[in-house]
Scaffold this active site. Sequence first.
Site, PDB file in Angstrom:
ATOM      1  N   ARG A   1       0.867  -1.172   0.000  1.00 39.68           N
ATOM      2  CA  ARG A   1       0.000   0.000   0.000  1.00 39.68           C
ATOM      3  C   ARG A   1       0.907   1.226   0.000  1.00 39.68           C
ATOM      4  O   ARG A   1       2.028   1.184   0.525  1.00 39.68           O
ATOM      5  CB  ARG A   1      -0.898   0.024   1.238  1.00 39.68           C
TER       6      ARG A   1
ATOM      7  N   HIS B   1      -4.194  -9.054   3.512  1.00 39.39           N
ATOM      8  CA  HIS B   1      -5.646  -9.016   3.681  1.00 39.39           C
ATOM      9  C   HIS B   1      -6.054  -9.888   4.865  1.00 39.39           C
ATOM     10  O   HIS B   1      -5.605 -11.026   4.979  1.00 39.39           O
ATOM     11  CB  HIS B   1      -6.351  -9.533   2.426  1.00 39.39           C
TER      12      HIS B   1
ATOM     13  N   HIS C   1      -1.951   2.884  -6.005  1.00 39.58           N
ATOM     14  CA  HIS C   1      -2.657   1.646  -5.670  1.00 39.58           C
ATOM     15  C   HIS C   1      -2.768   0.736  -6.886  1.00 39.58           C
ATOM     16  O   HIS C   1      -2.916  -0.483  -6.738  1.00 39.58           O
ATOM     17  CB  HIS C   1      -4.047   1.960  -5.114  1.00 39.58           C
TER      18      HIS C   1
ATOM     19  N   LYS D   1      -2.279  -2.690   7.998  1.00 37.00           N
ATOM     20  CA  LYS D   1      -3.458  -2.214   8.720  1.00 37.00           C
ATOM     21  C   LYS D   1      -3.611  -2.968  10.036  1.00 37.00           C
ATOM     22  O   LYS D   1      -3.352  -4.165  10.114  1.00 37.00           O
ATOM     23  CB  LYS D   1      -4.711  -2.413   7.865  1.00 37.00           C
TER      24      LYS D   1
ATOM     25  N   TYR E   1      -9.616 -10.339  -7.126  1.00 36.95           N
ATOM     26  CA  TYR E   1      -8.585 -10.423  -8.164  1.00 36.95           C
ATOM     27  C   TYR E   1      -8.777 -11.643  -9.058  1.00 36.95           C
ATOM     28  O   TYR E   1      -8.286 -11.668 -10.181  1.00 36.95           O
ATOM     29  CB  TYR E   1      -7.195 -10.444  -7.522  1.00 36.95           C
TER      30      TYR E   1
ATOM     31  N   ARG F   1      -0.190  -1.901  -6.785  1.00 38.21           N
ATOM     32  CA  ARG F   1      -0.569  -3.017  -5.906  1.00 38.21           C
ATOM     33  C   ARG F   1      -1.552  -3.941  -6.629  1.00 38.21           C
ATOM     34  O   ARG F   1      -1.433  -5.166  -6.548  1.00 38.21           O
ATOM     35  CB  ARG F   1      -1.184  -2.444  -4.624  1.00 38.21           C
TER      36      ARG F   1
END
Length: 323
Positions: free
Chosen positions: A167, A295, A269, A191, A304, A272
């Site tokens: 990210r 994730h 992004h 995150k 994806y 990514r």
Amino acid sequence: MSASSPAERRQRAQQLPPLRAEDDQAIQRFLDRLWAEQGVARQTLDSYRRDLEGLARWRDGAGGGLQGADRSALFDYLRWRTEARYAPRSNARLLSTLRGFYALCLRDGVRSDDPTALLDPPRLPRSLPKALTESQIDALLAAPEIGTPLGLRDRAMLELMYAAGLRVSELVTLPAVAINLRQGVLRVTGKGSKERLVPLGEESQHWLERYLETARPTLSERKAVPAVDGQVPLFIDAARRPLSRQQFWGLVKRYAAVAGIDPDTVSPHGLRHSFATHLLNHGADLRALQMLLGHSSLSTTQIYTLVARQHLQTLHARHHPRG
């Protein structure tokens, strides 16, 4: 209806009244709790602050200010933002911020109800990630002028972002100690302060070594680089400071133009997205991709597979005799 531009949003923000001290204090208490209890990243806290300040300034103290807003007031604010052409995704994030803020108000006894309880988030159109082709990636990564320290830094940043699927917030805040060139791995704090190990790959490792050996010492004038939040940043500008997300965004747009790619179709992004899409196209396992991207849920990664399926359908239509 298209979303508003950043310039239009800034203009609207300037037309709102200044933030009241009571609202500022309430916002800061909320952010301090998130940082202390959940380790929320600085960039995320900044986004939450902008969300809450926007509502507080729009209300301008009416009905007890930010903490006293009722469901009707929040609904009116969301409607105003919709009419002002804020994107649905932006409004959805705002509502998520408000849910967290008023949950804390309820928990602390500041109020006895949650005004967001019956508010529905805006419906978001399902959009597939936009990935560059592999030839476009090659052109973009080759765009920086590597004969200069800044150009060499930019090449290393682009290579690393694509190689590791980072990210943009992870890239610009990456501490120097996160890189292990001997083992060829990168330790990323994503995150929720979750850590993951990502392999560097030969190309990105090569450009990182060149950046660390020549460009970074030149940019720092061989002086110690000041720590930010207790850690020394890996990538710095000519003033020995880390780059902002906005600065890197501008670099990506500029190099896209140099590479002959429409800058409007490229974003940090997007690198990514390209990382994930290209791995799947070459047979990567979905669970492994989930770990590399950081994730928490496999469902986030599964989008994806739709992109990869489209790629296969295009190849079939182009090359099969009955496609």
